[in-house]
Write a protein that holds these residues in place. Structure first.
Motif, PDB file in Angstrom:
ATOM      1  N   HIS A 187      35.766  27.296  37.905  1.00  0.00           N
ATOM      2  CA  HIS A 187      35.547  28.736  37.878  1.00  0.00           C
ATOM      3  C   HIS A 187      36.800  29.457  38.353  1.00  0.00           C
ATOM      4  N   ARG A 188      37.317  30.350  37.530  1.00  0.00           N
ATOM      5  CA  ARG A 188      38.544  31.054  37.898  1.00  0.00           C
ATOM      6  C   ARG A 188      38.263  32.173  38.896  1.00  0.00           C
ATOM      7  N   HIS A 189      37.033  32.662  38.917  1.00  0.00           N
ATOM      8  CA  HIS A 189      36.709  33.800  39.784  1.00  0.00           C
ATOM      9  C   HIS A 189      35.626  33.382  40.753  1.00  0.00           C
ATOM     10  N   MET A 190      35.987  33.288  42.018  1.00  0.00           N
ATOM     11  CA  MET A 190      35.033  32.800  43.017  1.00  0.00           C
ATOM     12  C   MET A 190      34.913  33.797  44.166  1.00  0.00           C
ATOM     13  N   ARG A 226      42.058  40.030  44.402  1.00  0.00           N
ATOM     14  CA  ARG A 226      40.657  40.298  44.696  1.00  0.00           C
ATOM     15  C   ARG A 226      40.125  41.312  43.687  1.00  0.00           C
ATOM     16  N   HIS A 227      38.940  41.051  43.158  1.00  0.00           N
ATOM     17  CA  HIS A 227      38.283  42.019  42.276  1.00  0.00           C
ATOM     18  C   HIS A 227      36.985  42.466  42.926  1.00  0.00           C
ATOM     19  N   ASN A 228      36.782  43.771  42.987  1.00  0.00           N
ATOM     20  CA  ASN A 228      35.520  44.285  43.507  1.00  0.00           C
ATOM     21  C   ASN A 228      34.705  44.815  42.341  1.00  0.00           C
ATOM     22  N   PHE A 252      37.626  36.328  43.925  1.00  0.00           N
ATOM     23  CA  PHE A 252      39.055  36.062  44.048  1.00  0.00           C
ATOM     24  C   PHE A 252      39.492  35.142  42.926  1.00  0.00           C
ATOM     25  N   GLU A 253      40.705  35.368  42.431  1.00  0.00           N
ATOM     26  CA  GLU A 253      41.272  34.429  41.472  1.00  0.00           C
ATOM     27  C   GLU A 253      42.738  34.228  41.808  1.00  0.00           C
ATOM     28  N   LEU A 254      43.253  33.063  41.468  1.00  0.00           N
ATOM     29  CA  LEU A 254      44.658  32.783  41.710  1.00  0.00           C
ATOM     30  C   LEU A 254      45.504  33.765  40.914  1.00  0.00           C
ATOM     31  N   HIS A 284      48.489  39.068  32.766  1.00  0.00           N
ATOM     32  CA  HIS A 284      47.526  40.158  32.753  1.00  0.00           C
ATOM     33  C   HIS A 284      46.348  39.863  31.837  1.00  0.00           C
ATOM     34  N   HIS A 285      45.169  40.172  32.316  1.00  0.00           N
ATOM     35  CA  HIS A 285      43.974  40.085  31.485  1.00  0.00           C
ATOM     36  C   HIS A 285      42.933  41.044  32.040  1.00  0.00           C
ATOM     37  N   ASP A 286      41.951  41.344  31.229  1.00  0.00           N
ATOM     38  CA  ASP A 286      40.852  42.195  31.675  1.00  0.00           C
ATOM     39  C   ASP A 286      39.595  41.341  31.809  1.00  0.00           C
ATOM     40  N   HIS A 287      38.544  41.964  32.313  1.00  0.00           N
ATOM     41  CA  HIS A 287      37.340  41.187  32.621  1.00  0.00           C
ATOM     42  C   HIS A 287      36.080  41.800  32.038  1.00  0.00           C
ATOM     43  N   MET A 288      35.131  40.909  31.736  1.00  0.00           N
ATOM     44  CA  MET A 288      33.753  41.305  31.442  1.00  0.00           C
ATOM     45  C   MET A 288      32.905  40.677  32.533  1.00  0.00           C
ATOM     46  N   ILE A 298      34.013  36.907  32.626  1.00  0.00           N
ATOM     47  CA  ILE A 298      34.700  36.402  31.440  1.00  0.00           C
ATOM     48  C   ILE A 298      36.026  37.145  31.320  1.00  0.00           C
ATOM     49  N   GLU A 299      37.098  36.416  31.086  1.00  0.00           N
ATOM     50  CA  GLU A 299      38.405  37.046  30.924  1.00  0.00           C
ATOM     51  C   GLU A 299      38.665  37.318  29.461  1.00  0.00           C
ATOM     52  N   PHE A 300      39.359  38.415  29.192  1.00  0.00           N
ATOM     53  CA  PHE A 300      39.799  38.642  27.814  1.00  0.00           C
ATOM     54  C   PHE A 300      41.098  39.427  27.808  1.00  0.00           C
TER      55      PHE A 300
HETATM   56 ZN   LIG Z   1      40.574  36.978  35.823  1.00  0.00          ZN
END
Ligand SMILES: [Zn+2]
Length: 134
Positions: A30-33, A69-71, A79-81, A86-90, A99-101
């Protein structure tokens, strides 16, 4: 060890909890934990790192630029490394799955819209809140 070098490069002293947490962020599928996710994964791996330590280390990692950090709305901070481009998220509003896109059209349009308003784009953070189609 790769983790030791990464810590030193970020100006952080190499400590066992820091190495373990960095390894977990690196190796988990999981990239986002969230801090809780990291804590649970460490426990399952038989590592004895307390939740308070996980919080503190993740905050140190963020300050050092190792993680982002993403809120996202309606959930814990994740958190992701900071090693990917650059990418955005769903974010799924039901499961919390992230989900990254990346979409070149969206990236281009954002720059154009900003320019039309007389600005240049410095940064952006696009989050789409989604639900699995039934
Ligand atoms: Zn991400």
């Amino acid at each position: 060890m790769v983790e030791n070098n990464e810590l030193r490069k970020a100006g952080l002293k190499v400590t066992l909890p820091r190495v373990k947490i960095l390894q977990m962020l690196d190796s988990s599928g999981h990239r986002h934990m969230s801090a809780e996710d990291v804590y649970k994964a460490l426990m399952e791996a038989g590592e004895d790192v307390g939740l308070a330590t996980v919080y503190r280390v993740l905050t140190q990692f963020e300050a050092a630029g190792l993680v982002v950090r993403h809120n996202f709305d309606g959930g814990h901070a994740v958190f992701e490394l900071a090693d990917s481009g650059h990418h955005d998220h769903m974010v799924c509003v039901d499961s919390g799955e992230v989900i990254e896109f990346f979409d070149t059209e969206i990236e281009k349009r954002q720059k154009e819209i900003v320019k039309e308003h007389g600005f240049e784009l410095v940064d952006h953070n696009l989050v789409l809140y989604v639900r699995k189609k039934k």
